[in-house]
Write a protein that holds these residues in place. Structure first.
Motif, PDB file in Angstrom:
ATOM      1  N   LEU A 231       0.823  -1.214   0.000  1.00 32.59           N
ATOM      2  CA  LEU A 231       0.000   0.000   0.000  1.00 32.59           C
ATOM      3  C   LEU A 231       0.857   1.264   0.000  1.00 32.59           C
ATOM      4  N   LEU A 232       1.970   1.256   0.721  1.00 33.55           N
ATOM      5  CA  LEU A 232       2.866   2.413   0.714  1.00 33.55           C
ATOM      6  C   LEU A 232       3.476   2.623  -0.674  1.00 33.55           C
ATOM      7  N   ALA A 233       3.835   1.551  -1.339  1.00 30.88           N
ATOM      8  CA  ALA A 233       4.382   1.673  -2.689  1.00 30.88           C
ATOM      9  C   ALA A 233       3.332   2.221  -3.645  1.00 30.88           C
ATOM     10  N   ALA A 234       2.103   1.753  -3.538  1.00 28.59           N
ATOM     11  CA  ALA A 234       1.033   2.258  -4.397  1.00 28.59           C
ATOM     12  C   ALA A 234       0.745   3.728  -4.109  1.00 28.59           C
ATOM     13  N   LEU A 235       0.789   4.121  -2.858  1.00 28.58           N
ATOM     14  CA  LEU A 235       0.575   5.520  -2.486  1.00 28.58           C
ATOM     15  C   LEU A 235       1.675   6.406  -3.049  1.00 28.58           C
ATOM     16  N   ARG A 236       2.892   5.930  -3.026  1.00 29.83           N
ATOM     17  CA  ARG A 236       4.014   6.705  -3.571  1.00 29.83           C
ATOM     18  C   ARG A 236       3.867   6.897  -5.082  1.00 29.83           C
ATOM     19  N   VAL A 237       3.476   5.852  -5.783  1.00 33.78           N
ATOM     20  CA  VAL A 237       3.276   5.951  -7.229  1.00 33.78           C
ATOM     21  C   VAL A 237       2.152   6.942  -7.539  1.00 33.78           C
ATOM     22  N   ALA A 238       1.080   6.900  -6.756  1.00 29.50           N
ATOM     23  CA  ALA A 238      -0.030   7.825  -6.967  1.00 29.50           C
ATOM     24  C   ALA A 238       0.415   9.271  -6.724  1.00 29.50           C
ATOM     25  N   ALA A 239       1.220   9.499  -5.705  1.00 31.44           N
ATOM     26  CA  ALA A 239       1.706  10.849  -5.417  1.00 31.44           C
ATOM     27  C   ALA A 239       2.610  11.354  -6.542  1.00 31.44           C
ATOM     28  N   GLN A 240       3.450  10.480  -7.082  1.00 33.29           N
ATOM     29  CA  GLN A 240       4.325  10.889  -8.181  1.00 33.29           C
ATOM     30  C   GLN A 240       3.513  11.194  -9.435  1.00 33.29           C
TER      31      GLN A 240
END
Length: 131
Positions: free
Chosen positions: A28-37
């Motif tokens: 979930l943290l990786a997906a959140l980071r991709v969404a923020a980028q």
């Protein structure tokens, strides 16, 4: 002395549950980071879209007016989509004296070295006579 007997009901142990929760949290943290980028890239894509419109508009305006541009560099600014964009037109000669090549570069005003869009086109001498 009492002995513990394990219940054979087929459930998960505490360690297995913790490992599974850790894997889910990292995912979930990786997906959140991709969404923020990706949301950060939206502004760049929006600016590039507007810059492409400005470049195409500059060239279309010259063609519609029938401008015979002088050789050299022209600069200016134009507002598109509430963004102030700078443009630079480089007008150069071609082998045919009745045509001129126009390269339009559009950039964000604070960073003129980094252009967002580039359009190349030709304008024709409306008089048809070579000066």
């Amino acid at each position: 002395m009492t002995t513990w007997q394990r219940d054979k009901s087929g459930g998960f142990t505490l360690v297995e549950v913790l490992v599974a929760m850790t894997i889910v949290a990292v995912s979930l943290l990786a997906a959140l980071r991709v969404a923020a980028q990706s949301t950060g890239h939206v502004d760049e894509l929006r600016a590039r879209l507007f810059a492409g419109w400005v470049a195409a508009d500059r060239l279309a305006e010259h063609r519609a007016r029938g401008d015979w541009l002088p050789l050299g560099v022209l600069t200016g600014t134009q507002r598109q989509g509430n963004i102030e964009l700078g443009w630079r037109e480089e007008v150069s000669a071609t082998p045919n004296p009745d045509f001129r090549r126009v390269d339009v570069y559009v950039f964000a005003s604070p960073r003129p070295a980094h252009f967002l869009a580039h359009v190349a086109g030709f304008v024709v001498n409306p008089a048809g006579d070579t000066p």
